[in-house]
Design a protein around this motif. Structure first.
Motif, PDB file in Angstrom:
ATOM      1  N   TYR A 277       4.417  -8.488  -2.867  1.00 40.99           N
ATOM      2  CA  TYR A 277       3.195  -8.267  -2.104  1.00 40.99           C
ATOM      3  C   TYR A 277       2.990  -9.331  -1.023  1.00 40.99           C
ATOM      4  O   TYR A 277       2.502  -9.038   0.063  1.00 40.99           O
TER       5      TYR A 277
ATOM      6  N   SER B 263      -4.007 -11.014  -1.226  1.00 42.21           N
ATOM      7  CA  SER B 263      -5.062 -10.359  -2.018  1.00 42.21           C
ATOM      8  C   SER B 263      -5.480  -9.029  -1.395  1.00 42.21           C
ATOM      9  O   SER B 263      -5.780  -8.073  -2.110  1.00 42.21           O
ATOM     10  N   HIS B 264      -5.496  -8.984  -0.062  1.00 39.66           N
ATOM     11  CA  HIS B 264      -5.857  -7.735   0.621  1.00 39.66           C
ATOM     12  C   HIS B 264      -4.808  -6.659   0.345  1.00 39.66           C
ATOM     13  O   HIS B 264      -5.147  -5.502   0.065  1.00 39.66           O
TER      14      HIS B 264
ATOM     15  N   LYS C 197      -2.800  -6.511  -2.263  1.00 43.93           N
ATOM     16  CA  LYS C 197      -2.919  -6.116  -3.666  1.00 43.93           C
ATOM     17  C   LYS C 197      -4.067  -5.131  -3.875  1.00 43.93           C
ATOM     18  O   LYS C 197      -3.945  -4.156  -4.623  1.00 43.93           O
ATOM     19  N   LYS C 198      -5.171  -5.393  -3.204  1.00 40.46           N
ATOM     20  CA  LYS C 198      -6.344  -4.521  -3.333  1.00 40.46           C
ATOM     21  C   LYS C 198      -6.046  -3.126  -2.783  1.00 40.46           C
ATOM     22  O   LYS C 198      -6.362  -2.106  -3.416  1.00 40.46           O
ATOM     23  N   GLU C 199      -5.417  -3.074  -1.596  1.00 44.89           N
ATOM     24  CA  GLU C 199      -5.078  -1.783  -0.993  1.00 44.89           C
ATOM     25  C   GLU C 199      -4.018  -1.060  -1.821  1.00 44.89           C
ATOM     26  O   GLU C 199      -4.043   0.164  -1.954  1.00 44.89           O
TER      27      GLU C 199
ATOM     28  N   ALA D 216      -3.552  -1.243  -5.082  1.00 47.83           N
ATOM     29  CA  ALA D 216      -4.165  -0.695  -6.297  1.00 47.83           C
ATOM     30  C   ALA D 216      -4.822   0.656  -6.017  1.00 47.83           C
ATOM     31  O   ALA D 216      -4.697   1.609  -6.796  1.00 47.83           O
ATOM     32  N   LYS D 217      -5.531   0.734  -4.893  1.00 45.89           N
ATOM     33  CA  LYS D 217      -6.164   2.006  -4.518  1.00 45.89           C
ATOM     34  C   LYS D 217      -5.114   3.071  -4.208  1.00 45.89           C
ATOM     35  O   LYS D 217      -5.282   4.246  -4.551  1.00 45.89           O
TER      36      LYS D 217
END
Length: 348
Positions: A40, A53-54, A56-58, A60-61
């Motif tokens: 990532y 972190s951004h 990882k967040k995207e 996950a969605k």
């Protein structure tokens, strides 16, 4: 399935069939990176150097959305194997569905099966075909200065956030139409249809709709409503001079009585699920648009102000001397391109 473009096309089709949304640029970057075995943090560096972190967040969605489309529990580690398996299955034809290969080997003999294809079966379409564009009624782009920040914002709204209704407003002559035409030149390959129309001659909504339908039906069967075209294809429609259908005086910003149906049309575009975008250009932001922006995340407004440092390009093009006085002129006339062009004529 080694070609990354095939991967993106396949997953994009899966996602659109389920959600009526295409992959966003960040989602494409994640899929490319994961398919190629990147971590990532490596994807983050390659995608505009954003934070891990951004990503990882995207991601996950994205795994959740694609997992629902595939009927699988997806994550970074199993994405490639699961998609490859599903893709191979999708390419195998079945007699019961009449989706047959050109030849089937039965007892050592190859039998032609073309005649068994289902009539409504269509091969996957490319994500972006050649755009059909009509800018014949747009004014000539007479300057192309600056607006980098505004272009970036609009691109994010349209390509990443899938914003459906955008209002660009500001003083007359400030460069709203020029900004929009510059935007089109940079994102035209992202759309199937692009059309510019003006309300300068105060067309009734039904007249405008008929004109849009005629344009949007050029390479497909006619559909009942504009929203149907917005759902079936990726359309970008620009409507300029919207303030012409507003009242003045104490009722400024309200629609003229015979044009109130435009408000319902704009609301339908903002609140219905589709893959297209309508850009309104106006000198003022009507109250109903302001309300929509508060209530609906797919509605955005951009207040366009004057040029700053980029206004000096106008002076250079016109051959204006006394460069030490340029900042004073920009401040005095608020960086307004139209006003600056006028004052230049009086100076030269």
């Amino acid at each position: 399935m080694n070609n990354i473009e095939d991967v993106l096309q396949y997953t994009d089709n899966l996602l659109f069939d389920k959600t009526h949304e295409n992959l966003t640029p960040v989602e494409e970057a994640i899929l490319k990176g994961v398919w190629q075995g990147q971590k990532y943090w490596q994807i983050a560096v390659g995608f505009n150097n954003c934070s891990e972190s951004h990503i990882k967040k995207e991601a996950a969605k994205l795994w959740k959305k694609l997992g629902q489309s595939l009927g699988e529990d997806l994550n970074k580690d199993n994405f490639r194997s699961r998609v490859e398996k599903k893709y191979r299955v999708s390419q195998v034809s079945h007699f019961g569905d009449c989706l047959l290969l050109d030849n089937i080997n039965i007892g050592g003999q190859f039998i032609q099966t073309n005649n068994y294809r289902q009539e409504h079966f269509k091969p996957p379409q490319p994500k972006h075909q050649t755009s059909i564009i009509d800018l014949t009624k747009a004014p000539e782009l007479n300057y192309n200065y600056g607006r980098t920040s505004e272009i970036s914002t609009l691109k994010q709204w349209i390509l990443e956030n899938k914003t459906r209704l955008i209002t660009i407003y500001g003083l007359n002559g400030i460069g709203k139409t020029a900004l929009t035409l510059k935007l089109i030149s940079e994102i035209k390959t992202e759309f199937d249809y692009i059309i510019y129309r003006s309300l300068d001659n105060l067309p009734q909504l039904i007249t405008l709709k008929d004109e849009l339908k005629q344009f949007l039906s050029q390479s497909q069967n006619p559909l009942p409503e504009i929203i149907d075209y917005f759902s079936s294809s990726r359309c970008l429609v620009i409507i300029d001079d919207v303030d012409n259908i507003f009242q003045f005086g104490n009722l400024a910003g309200q629609y003229l009585t015979e044009y109130k149906d435009y408000s319902k049309f704009f609301q339908q575009i903002a609140t219905s699920s589709h893959q297209s975008c309508l850009i309104l250009i106006s000198s003022a932001k009507p109250p109903d648009i302001e309300t929509l922006e508060i209530q609906n995340k797919y509605t955005k407004t951009l207040y366009l102000q004057g040029l700053e440092e980029d206004a000096k390009a106008i002076f250079r093009d016109k051959g204006l001397k006394d460069e030490d006085k340029w900042d004073e002129l920009i401040t005095l006339y608020q960086g307004h391109p139209g006003w600056l062009n006028i004052i230049i004529l009086t100076i030269i």
